[in-house]
Design a protein around this motif. Structure first.
Motif, PDB file in Angstrom:
ATOM      1  N   GLY A 391      -4.843 -31.287  51.380  1.00 55.34           N
ATOM      2  CA  GLY A 391      -3.653 -30.849  50.656  1.00 55.34           C
ATOM      3  C   GLY A 391      -2.623 -31.920  50.397  1.00 55.34           C
ATOM      4  N   PHE A 392      -2.692 -33.069  51.116  1.00 46.89           N
ATOM      5  CA  PHE A 392      -1.778 -34.173  50.825  1.00 46.89           C
ATOM      6  C   PHE A 392      -2.587 -35.298  50.195  1.00 46.89           C
ATOM      7  N   CYS A 393      -2.222 -35.671  48.961  1.00 42.16           N
ATOM      8  CA  CYS A 393      -3.060 -36.572  48.180  1.00 42.16           C
ATOM      9  C   CYS A 393      -2.262 -37.769  47.666  1.00 42.16           C
ATOM     10  N   ILE A 394      -2.848 -38.963  47.789  1.00 45.62           N
ATOM     11  CA  ILE A 394      -2.333 -40.169  47.153  1.00 45.62           C
ATOM     12  C   ILE A 394      -3.309 -40.531  46.036  1.00 45.62           C
ATOM     13  N   THR A 444      -7.738 -39.831  36.708  1.00 39.07           N
ATOM     14  CA  THR A 444      -7.079 -38.592  36.300  1.00 39.07           C
ATOM     15  C   THR A 444      -8.007 -37.381  36.346  1.00 39.07           C
ATOM     16  N   GLN A 445      -9.284 -37.593  36.107  1.00 39.53           N
ATOM     17  CA  GLN A 445     -10.212 -36.470  36.202  1.00 39.53           C
ATOM     18  C   GLN A 445     -10.283 -35.949  37.625  1.00 39.53           C
ATOM     19  N   ASP A 446     -10.279 -36.861  38.597  1.00 44.46           N
ATOM     20  CA  ASP A 446     -10.340 -36.445  39.991  1.00 44.46           C
ATOM     21  C   ASP A 446      -9.061 -35.735  40.417  1.00 44.46           C
ATOM     22  N   ILE A 447      -7.911 -36.199  39.927  1.00 40.71           N
ATOM     23  CA  ILE A 447      -6.676 -35.521  40.308  1.00 40.71           C
ATOM     24  C   ILE A 447      -6.609 -34.147  39.648  1.00 40.71           C
ATOM     25  N   TYR A 448      -7.178 -34.025  38.456  1.00 42.47           N
ATOM     26  CA  TYR A 448      -7.251 -32.721  37.802  1.00 42.47           C
ATOM     27  C   TYR A 448      -8.129 -31.772  38.624  1.00 42.47           C
ATOM     28  N   SER A 449      -9.257 -32.294  39.125  1.00 43.51           N
ATOM     29  CA  SER A 449     -10.142 -31.483  39.968  1.00 43.51           C
ATOM     30  C   SER A 449      -9.455 -31.111  41.279  1.00 43.51           C
ATOM     31  N   TRP A 450      -8.726 -32.081  41.865  1.00 48.55           N
ATOM     32  CA  TRP A 450      -7.991 -31.796  43.100  1.00 48.55           C
ATOM     33  C   TRP A 450      -6.984 -30.669  42.877  1.00 48.55           C
ATOM     34  N   ASP A 453      -8.694 -27.381  42.720  1.00 55.30           N
ATOM     35  CA  ASP A 453      -9.099 -26.943  44.056  1.00 55.30           C
ATOM     36  C   ASP A 453      -7.912 -26.343  44.809  1.00 55.30           C
ATOM     37  N   MET A 454      -6.753 -26.993  44.704  1.00 56.65           N
ATOM     38  CA  MET A 454      -5.572 -26.472  45.386  1.00 56.65           C
ATOM     39  C   MET A 454      -5.149 -25.127  44.800  1.00 56.65           C
ATOM     40  N   ASP A 455      -5.248 -24.995  43.481  1.00 56.13           N
ATOM     41  CA  ASP A 455      -4.919 -23.716  42.841  1.00 56.13           C
ATOM     42  C   ASP A 455      -5.824 -22.603  43.356  1.00 56.13           C
ATOM     43  N   GLU A 456      -7.104 -22.936  43.527  1.00 57.54           N
ATOM     44  CA  GLU A 456      -8.051 -21.927  44.006  1.00 57.54           C
ATOM     45  C   GLU A 456      -7.764 -21.566  45.465  1.00 57.54           C
ATOM     46  N   ILE A 457      -7.464 -22.566  46.290  1.00 59.84           N
ATOM     47  CA  ILE A 457      -7.105 -22.287  47.682  1.00 59.84           C
ATOM     48  C   ILE A 457      -5.869 -21.399  47.747  1.00 59.84           C
ATOM     49  N   SER A 501     -13.741 -23.179  54.032  1.00 57.58           N
ATOM     50  CA  SER A 501     -14.983 -22.649  53.451  1.00 57.58           C
ATOM     51  C   SER A 501     -15.135 -22.991  51.990  1.00 57.58           C
ATOM     52  N   SER A 502     -14.089 -23.500  51.342  1.00 57.19           N
ATOM     53  CA  SER A 502     -14.164 -23.796  49.917  1.00 57.19           C
ATOM     54  C   SER A 502     -14.775 -25.160  49.680  1.00 57.19           C
TER      55      SER A 502
END
Length: 502
Positions: A391-394, A444-450, A453-457, A501-502
């Motif tokens: 949940g904490f991302c650089i 940017t694609q990876d941060i979009y995916s991150w 993932d956070m939205d889904e969590i 579990s996600s």
């Protein structure tokens, strides 16, 4: 070629050619499925289209041959670019000739000039009048590179936009307004508008906005994005925010403005949404002068999120030379929301100087104590049971390419620097790394995916919270007190189970 026949995937050699066997052909149904699959991945609700991978692939497919052009034609018309009145007339004629296309158009871009220039958009009124009722599925209007001069667009023509009852997103970028009333009238004309985004919007009007000029439908706004706009425009957003229940707020600081007033207005805009905002994004431009950056440090009132009780995600974007990097621990330390689950700090670089600037960033991170302070703050009790897994991302990104998807073509030297960044972040934040809440991304694609993932969590944790049965009233006592404590911890525990579990 008849569509019932097979479609070649490349220029094939003729039968019996001495140059080798003919290249195999794919059935038309397979080609259609491939193109439909690409089109399904293109989210037209996202306003940045340049470089979007699905749109790029569709455009390439259209250039393969005439048959593939036919298969992609309708998909590509989901986004229509109107540069002048001639384009509007052509679109109107096409929609009359091909009624099926009316359901296809989802996004319309109205521009006055090429990037870097701003020209009048008289065809905005022409579009509103001529296309009213002819694009019932139109969802997004983008106005860019334009100068909205007085009298160039009749206000009564703007009223015809009310017929487009499906529009929920308005994006205005690189535009000069004569009066903020133009923007207010445009917003009022869109009954289902929920997302209002403005970036780099100037306004010749200098005086403050009267509450009487607020859009009638401003209470319905859910997402406001205001980045580097004139004071009158920011003032309008501020009043809209107070009158609505904004869930997502994004703002940018303009370094060309007076330091104290810029900070004060940004904080006021934050405060206006404090009771409802669930996600906050803050961006600081690369041209922010050092004397502007310095003015924020001594004053704790700037960027204070302590009143945002519903906040669950914070996004901060910094641009080279990252003068605001030292602010990050201060901003995090003021967050008290019980719902807080995710935070990302994106550090944006340019491709042409990425290696050099990345070296400077690594040296700065090594020498200062920012990461160590962040690690310490994240261990405080209020964050112990809320931060999601990863949940904490650089993050590192190329702000010249919104859809950068990797660094495989950047060479081993750059990949080595990314590895150094990962190791440095883990070493400086050992406790967060040990808890599994730390992550790093490199494009940017990876941060979009991150973010997805956070939205889904968050979505799953909210579902768990909603399904939890109401607590029954019990007589106070040792047994019921213990049970109350366990019940109060249940949402946090279940949220982490969902995250793992996600």
């Amino acid at each position: 070629m008849d569509r019932a026949e097979s479609i070649t995937t490349a220029a094939s050699t003729s039968e019996g050619s001495s140059h080798g066997p003919a290249i195999s052909r794919l059935p038309v149904e397979v080609c259609e499925r491939i193109i439909d699959y690409l089109a399904a991945g293109w989210d037209t609700g996202y306003v940045v289209a340049k470089g979007e991978p699905h749109l790029t692939a569709l455009t390439s497919c259209a250039l393969v041959c005439q048959d593939w052009y036919f298969l992609t034609w309708y998909h590509l018309r989901r986004r229509v670019h109107l540069r002048d009145r001639t384009d509007v007339l052509s679109l109107s004629k096409t929609l009359r000739a091909k009624p099926r296309l009316r359901e296809v158009v989802h996004q319309v871009v109205i521009s006055g000039a090429s990037p870097g220039e701003r020209q009048p958009i008289r065809h905005l009124g022409t579009f509103a009048v001529m296309l009213a009722g002819k694009a019932p599925r139109l969802r997004v209007i983008i106005i860019e590179h334009a100068e909205w001069t007085i009298g160039s667009v009749r206000m009564e023509d703007i009223g015809f936009l009310g017929v487009f009852s499906y529009i929920d997103t308005l994006n205005i970028s690189e535009v000069t307004l004569s009066s903020v009333a133009q923007l207010s009238h445009l917003v009022s004309a869109l009954p289902r508008l929920r997302n209002l985004w403005c970036s780099n919007v100037d306004c010749l009007q200098k005086q403050h906005v009267s509450p009487a000029s607020l859009p009638l439908n401003c209470a319905n706004m859910k997402c406001l994005d205001v980045r580097w706009v004139a004071p009158a425009v920011e003032d309008l957003f501020m009043q809209i925010s107070r009158a609505s229940r904004v869930r997502d707020l994004a703002l940018g600081v303009d370094g060309e403005l007076d330091p104290s007033s810029a900070a004060s207005r940004s904080q006021t805009l934050l405060d206006a949404s404090s009771t409802s905002a669930e996600t906050v994004s803050a961006g600081f431009p690369s041209y922010l002068p050092s004397h502007v950056a310095d003015c924020f440090m001594p004053t704790e009132r700037h960027y204070n999120l302590s009143h945002h009780d519903q906040l669950w995600k914070l996004e901060i974007s910094l641009y080279h030379p990252f003068a605001e990097w030292l602010w990050i621990p201060h901003i995090l330390s003021r967050i008290v929301s019980k719902h807080f689950q995710a935070m990302v700090v994106m550090l944006w670089l340019r491709t042409d100087n990425m290696a050099e600037h990345l070296d400077g960033l690594l040296m700065t991170m090594e020498q200062d104590d920012v990461l160590a302070r962040l690690d310490s703050i994240l261990q405080e009790k209020r964050f112990s049971g809320t931060i999601a897994s990863r949940g904490f991302c650089i993050g590192i990104g190329d702000f010249g390419d919104h859809w950068a998807s990797g660094n495989t073509g950047m060479g081993s030297a750059l990949r080595e620097r990314y590895d150094q960044l990962d190791e440095l972040v883990r070493r400086k934040m050992p406790r967060s790394h040990g808890r599994g809440i730390l992550s790093t991304v490199h494009n940017t694609q990876d941060i979009y995916s991150w973010s997805q993932d956070m939205d889904e969590i968050h979505r799953q944790s909210m579902q768990v919270e909603q399904k939890k049965p109401p607590e029954r009233m019990r007589t106070p006592g040792p047994r019921s007190s213990t049970q109350h404590v366990l019940t109060s911890l249940q949402p946090c525990i279940l949220a982490h189970i969902v995250a793992w579990s996600s």
